[in-house]
Structures are given as C-alpha cells and as structure tokens.
Design an enzyme around this catalytic site. Structure first.
Site, PDB file in Angstrom:
ATOM      1  N   ARG A 158      40.093  46.831  26.146  1.00  0.00           N
ATOM      2  CA  ARG A 158      38.753  46.635  25.585  1.00  0.00           C
ATOM      3  C   ARG A 158      37.985  47.944  25.569  1.00  0.00           C
ATOM      4  O   ARG A 158      37.259  48.231  24.615  1.00  0.00           O
ATOM      5  CB  ARG A 158      37.985  45.589  26.398  1.00  0.00           C
ATOM      6  N   ASP A 177      43.582  40.503  33.349  1.00  0.00           N
ATOM      7  CA  ASP A 177      42.287  41.151  33.169  1.00  0.00           C
ATOM      8  C   ASP A 177      42.428  42.659  33.226  1.00  0.00           C
ATOM      9  O   ASP A 177      41.796  43.375  32.458  1.00  0.00           O
ATOM     10  CB  ASP A 177      41.304  40.697  34.240  1.00  0.00           C
ATOM     11  N   HIS A 218      28.741  40.387  42.817  1.00  0.00           N
ATOM     12  CA  HIS A 218      29.207  41.233  41.720  1.00  0.00           C
ATOM     13  C   HIS A 218      28.018  41.629  40.869  1.00  0.00           C
ATOM     14  O   HIS A 218      27.157  40.803  40.583  1.00  0.00           O
ATOM     15  CB  HIS A 218      30.231  40.504  40.853  1.00  0.00           C
ATOM     16  N   SER A 249      36.314  38.176  32.365  1.00  0.00           N
ATOM     17  CA  SER A 249      36.799  39.316  33.132  1.00  0.00           C
ATOM     18  C   SER A 249      36.234  39.282  34.549  1.00  0.00           C
ATOM     19  O   SER A 249      36.965  39.392  35.549  1.00  0.00           O
ATOM     20  CB  SER A 249      36.387  40.609  32.420  1.00  0.00           C
ATOM     21  N   LYS A 272      38.451  37.595  38.210  1.00  0.00           N
ATOM     22  CA  LYS A 272      38.716  38.401  39.403  1.00  0.00           C
ATOM     23  C   LYS A 272      38.086  37.768  40.637  1.00  0.00           C
ATOM     24  O   LYS A 272      38.700  37.715  41.697  1.00  0.00           O
ATOM     25  CB  LYS A 272      38.129  39.811  39.207  1.00  0.00           C
TER      26      LYS A 272
END
Lengths: 436, 436
Positions: free
Chosen positions: A168, A161, A82, A183, A187
């Site tokens: 947000r 999320d 990520h 967040s 995930k």
C-alpha cells in the site's frame, strides 16, 4: 475462484463475499497471488470502498493469515493502545509502563515511522542495545516477567497485513478507511488482547484530515473489535501541532523519561495519563474513570512508571542507565535555533511540516531502504496560541548535516506562523467513542 | 515526479498532465516502475476514466516507447484493419490479401487470442512453417516484395503497450475505453500506416457489450487516428453469433481459403469485401465505395486474392500448398455432432459460449503459458434465425480429448437455443463512423 474475477467484482463496485476475501488474502500470504494483482485489488477497494461486513471479513482473513496469540497462561487482563499516527506522538512509551505499573499486562506491538510521522519502534531503537525484534517465545517470556513488552509485529502476527501494508505504501493505496481499519485491527486482535484503546488522530499532522473521517474510522474499528471479542474504545484527538516539545527519536525518548519523572509537557502528560487510565478501565482494574486516572497519575508521581520503563528496557537488552543519564543516548553534533521575527501569537504550528522537517534532518525515512539517524530532530519551544516576542526561540533543530538543515529550515519557516491574533486551538481530546 | 503521486492523482479523480503520463509510461517501459505500481495506476484509470486529452497523451507516450515505423521507401499507400475482437472473426486473412491484390500495401501487425476470442497470429500458426515473428528488417523486406505481411507486433513497436497489455489481462483492467483506445491506436500509429479501418465489435461475443460503448470507443479512436495523421474510420459491427461457420484456428484458415475461392459463408464474404473496400478508399485507390467494392469483389472472383494469400504464406516461410490441400493443416482426430432436439427457430447462437467451447477444446489459452491446439474447434452449421428440424446438425465439435469435449459440450448446449419463434437478428454492419 480466480483473482481476476474478484478484482473485477470490486472494480465494478460490487460487494465481495467473505469467502472471496479470505481466498484472496490467503493467496497474498502464500505468494500464489502476485503483487500486481494485489495492488489492483487494493486500488479497487480504495476507490469503491468496502461495507462493514467486507471490512470485518478482511480483518478476519488477515488475523487468520497468522496465529491469534494465546496469552491465557499469563495471569491478568491484557490491554493495548494503538494510535493512527502523528508527529511527536510518544504516548506509548509513557502510558504502557504506567498501565503495567498499575497491574495491567501490556503486550504492545508497534510499527515504524511512516511518511512524516514517527514510529514507536524507531524511537525505542535510539536506546543502545534495545531489541524490538523478539521471537514469539521471547515475547511471551518477557511479558510474563515484566508485564509489558514493546516490540514489533512478530512474524506469526497477521503476515498478510505485513505484505499488504508494504505494498500500500508504494501504490497510493494507504488512504482507505476499510484498509486502515483491517490493518490496525487484525494486528491488535491477533496480539491476544482483551481490551484496546484507539487514539484516532485527526488534523494537519494526521493521516485522517477531517473529524468526520476520523469518527467513521473510529466507529468501524470499535465495531470490529467488539465483534472479535476485544473490548475496544476510541479517543478522537487533535493532531494540529506536534505532541509535546520533542520530534525525533532520541529527543522523544528523553521527553518520555522526563514525563515519567513528572517533568513533561502538560499536553503529553495529560493525554498519556488519560490513555493509561482507559486501559485500566478496559482491563477491569478500575471501575470508574476517576479511579483509573487517580491510579495512573499515582504511578507517575510515585516513580513506579519510571521503574517499569527501566525494567522493560533492561529486559529487552537495552541500556536502562539512559533513564538517569541522557548522554548515553545518541546526540546530534549541531543545534540551530529559529527565533520569532515579530511580536504576536503562535497562530500555526503545523505538525505535518514539523514532522517533515524532522524527517528531512534524518529522523525518518524518505525511502524504505533509508536508515534512521536517532540523534536528530526538532524541539518545539512554543505552543499554539502562545504570545511571543520578537527574538524569542520558536524551534531548535538538532542536526548533523548542513545540507539537510537547509531543507529542514525551509519547512520550519512555513511551519510556525506568528500573527496578531489567533483563534483558540482545538482541545487535545475531541470525543470518546465507547463500546456497548 | 513520483509514481505514487501520479497514482494518487488519478485515484482521486484528477486529470493527469501529458508530462506525468509520458513519465509513467517511460518508467514502465524501462522497468524503473514495477508492475505493482503500474497495475495500481491501471485500476485507477479503469475506475476514474481518462478524458480525450489524457487518452491522446497515453497513446502518444505508448507510440514513443518504441519507433514510429518509416515505410516511405516502400511505394504505395499503407493501410491496415484492426478488429476489437470476436469469435470466428477471421476477416483479416481474407481482406488483407484482397486489398493487397488491388494495390494497397498492408503492413498488418496482429495479436493473439484473448479470453474467448481468437487471434490472427494463432490462426496463421496453424499453417506449417508460417513465421509470425519477423524482425523489423525482414518485415520491411517482405512488405516490399509481397505488398502484405501478416505478423505480430515487432519489439520496436509500442513496447510499453506490450507490457501494459500483458499486465491488464491478469489484473482485471482490460475493460476500459481509454486503455483499449491507447493500446490499439499506439500499435497502429507506430506501424507506419496512412489509413486505418477499425472493426469495432459489439454484442455477446465482443469485449464491448453495448452499442453505446462501442460508439464511444470508435469515436475516440477515430479522433486519435486523425490527430496523429492516420486517416481512420470505424465500422460498428454486431458480434452476437460467431462470424462464418468455423471457430478454431486450422478450421478458420480453411474457411478463409474457401472464402477466397468464392465458396465462403455469405456473412463472412460480405464483411471481408466491405472492409477491403474501405481500405481501398482510405488508400486513395478508389474514389467511391462502389468502385472499391467492385474492385475488392473482382479480386475475390478472379482468384487474385487467393494468389496473394499463397504469396504471403510462402514469403513468411509457410507451406502454401495448404491452399490446395487442407490435409496439410492440423486436423483433430475426433468429431461430435450436436443435433437439434426439437423443431423451431435458432433464437440464440451465443458467440461467447461458442468461443469458450472452442477454447475449452484447446483452441485458445486458459492461462498465458498454455499452448494452443491448432486442430480443434467448432463448426457452426446454422445461422441465427434459421428454421431447423429435430435431429438436424447444429454444431460439430472437432476434438482431441474426451475430457475437454465434455466440458465443451456443456457450453455448446447453452450456446444454441431453439425456440418457436425469434426476432430477426441485428444486421452485421450497424454503423460507419467516418473521419472529417
């Protein structure tokens, strides 16, 4: 419990209990707690912060808002990467096929572009027919077949999320290390992986501007990954200039394919191979970095990575022939080259401004409801620190509308600065924050 | 301008421009800015604060969200009183008729109960037929006729405040001096008055717990009143124990009538006369405090104040005969007396707990959608510092449902503490913060 009491507790700088955090997240997920209460708590968290225990509890609550995927019936170690976002950051489309070609299972769930940054899903959707929205069963079936899927978060994964993230974005509560941590990690943990590499970007084109904040974020995420049984490591990378040459969805897909053909820009190839190698180590496929890098590079050189990408595209309904014929991808009708107005050295190549220029051309969204033009974008012809001559091409805008071009050119004019001299740019990889 | 940029600016502790504040308030009023963005900004304001200029700009924007009433066609000086809230705080129903009986014009717009505190409108609605919801034209006509109206905020007055106030109540953003200041002062300035007395309560039963905060709030409000051309002064008062004996809507109306008949509790009579006198000074009817107090007290002794109340009730559609026959008011079917379990001194008579007990019996709302039982409440038979004997009645609950009684009794048991000895209670009036 009452939402207002929990909001007030955080507002006044106190530490929330895991029970309170869990209760609030369940309320947000079910809709029992309305958006205006959620945004008040989010703002209180942004300003007052959260300690490591609260952040872990928030992550856990967000994981539990959906399922934690069970991928145990698919053989092999599951790993993912990520990135915290950047401009021209297209490593996913290169490293995921490379790692999968080396035997790792890569169930990659990605996001869309945010602000001036691009998103993997938007890039993938440049490929005609490519489906990023697989149902959970389809996702598992494709993963079993191919060893890699590239999709969006399914509805089962961290639905809390999904809601909080959307909120947000429109309430000024994005820039918070605990919220970013929860967040991302919720995930990834829910995805069902065994190992995770985080590319934590920092610099002008990243959301995290300072190395110090990036390091804090990285350490927090690595700690939470470990706590939840996911072997996690973080690579701190600089995001001062765009990554590679291409910024814009279709243009970036072409660059990824070129890289898998061994013809990509050096910085992009190097980082993609490095990240793929870290996945192989986390997956237990390689016992050393050297061995892992050798394998990842071999998958590139041999074309095995490219074959894997072809397979992924076809399995997800896309036109795999784009790999051989880029004319099958969307293409912008017009080009405009910006040239150097003097001799000198590229002293600035501002990733954020290039990203905003590309967004302005239509490659990103200014509003949530905007649609994306997959053809447009910017090609960067120079690198930070390059010596250039007057008249030499610096960037090339691929555009559709002259109006948008004018706005983009203004941004691009600021983005590239030629000076007499310039300090050496930072290295791409700044630091590795490992587990254990 | 963008709502997110304004939210972020305040989130990061910067000072907002008057233009930004005005733009945001207009957006909230029109509905262009959704609740979740408004609550995020409110929370940022609560935590980061606002300086005097920002608070003035917020007040001004909220005044401009509606009309600033023009009462110039009604002869005489217009004055009003506002209290920051308390338990058993029923001075409005006494001082408004007293001041009007002395020649002041009192266009009083009040609010509903909030949390453990009572609201003037809820009390007035105990009177059969009484209409607090006059349209603006009706309000002016009644004011011309009677010299005093007791109503809720009309839709023309500070509509932004109405929206933000409802949102603050459910998002943990009530406790903020700049938000409280702007909310109170915008309504009062828009009402069209020339002079204003603020009863700024502090202590266990008030929203402002410390004298220091109360003083800061009072000074801020006096400053904004002056800046907007309203002669404003503030009286700091203690709100440790309930005011008077009665807590609960119908019970409080009876106590007000009794006070206007010269038979009220000393603390309540004294404060009501003092506040009425300050209105007469601000109205220019009296040149000295002594003269003003003499006039206000005369209106009480002569029965002129009672006559004025009768007139107000009748003009607003209410049953004025309640003044002579309390049986025409709602009455609870059951009573329960709590007695002292030992000899000693009343060391605590906690206004907040008595208020919560009364609310629990049904006199206030636990949720916005709850309806109010005008008959129930609590009568307090002792004062702080009183010497009591075992078996002596302390409080009397007027109740309808035994379930609610049980919950209220638990609160009342904590509310009253008998000890061997106790320090002298604080005086009711702590300080006067004047203008000029």
């Amino acid at each position: 419990m009452s939402p207002v009491d929990i909001i007030k507790k955080k507002r006044d700088g106190h530490v929330l209990d895991p029970d309170e955090i869990g209760w609030f997240v369940r309320g947000v997920t079910s809709g029992a707690i309305p958006d205006y209460q959620a945004s008040a708590l989010l703002m209180a968290i942004v300003v007052r912060g959260m300690n490591a225990e609260e952040t872990a509890a928030l992550t856990d609550a967000m994981v539990r808002s959906g399922i934690r995927a069970d991928l145990s019936d698919i053989p092999g170690p599951k790993v993912d990467k990520h990135s915290t976002g950047g401009v021209g950051d297209k490593t996913s489309l290169i490293l995921a096929p490379l790692a999968a070609a080396c035997g790792a299972v890569v169930p990659m769930m990605s996001g869309r572009g945010l602000g001036h940054t691009g998103g993997t899903l938007d890039k993938l959707e440049s490929i005609p027919g490519f489906r990023v929205g697989l149902a959970f069963d389809e996702f598992k079936a494709a993963l079993k077949d191919v060893g890699c899927v590239l999709i969006g978060q399914t509805s089962e994964i961290a639905p809390a999320d999904k809601k909080l993230y959307a909120l947000r974005d429109v309430t000024g509560t994005v820039e918070s290390l605990p919220l970013i941590t929860a967040s991302i990690m919720s995930k990834k943990i829910a995805e069902g992986i065994d190992g995770l590499v985080l590319d934590v970007t920092t610099g002008r084109g990243a959301f995290i501007k300072t190395e110090e904040d990036a390091r804090t974020l990285a350490k927090g995420m690595v700690g939470i990954g470990q706590r939840c049984g996911v072997r996690t490591e973080a690579i701190l990378t600089s995001m001062d200039a765009p990554r590679g040459r291409a910024v814009g969805n279709g243009l970036e897909v072409i660059e990824c394919v070129e890289t898998l053909k061994g013809r990509g820009p050096a910085d992009l190839e190097q980082l993609s191979v490095l990240l793929a190698a870290r996945l192989l180590v986390l997956a237990g496929i390689s016992q050393s970095s050297q061995d892992a890098e050798r394998r990842a590079r071999a998958a590139l050189t041999s074309g095995a990575g490219l074959e894997k990408l072809r397979h992924i595209i076809a399995r997800q309904g896309g036109d795999a022939a784009i790999v051989d014929d880029y004319r099958r991808l969307p293409s912008a009708p017009n080009r405009r080259v910006i040239e150097a107005t003097r001799d000198g050295v590229v002293a600035r190549l501002d990733a954020e401004l290039v990203g905003r220029a590309s967004m302005t051309l239509g490659a990103g969204r200014e509003r949530v409801e905007d649609s994306i033009d997959h053809a447009v974008g910017v090609l960067v012809e120079v690198r930070l620190g390059n010596r250039v001559n007057r008249g030499q091409p610096l960037v090339e805008a691929h555009y559709r509308s002259p109006d948008r071009l004018d706005r983009a050119l203004a941004l691009l004019a600021d983005a590239v600065v030629i000076a007499d001299d310039a300090p050496a740019p930072r290295p791409q990889v700044l630091e590795t924050i490992g587990f254990g």
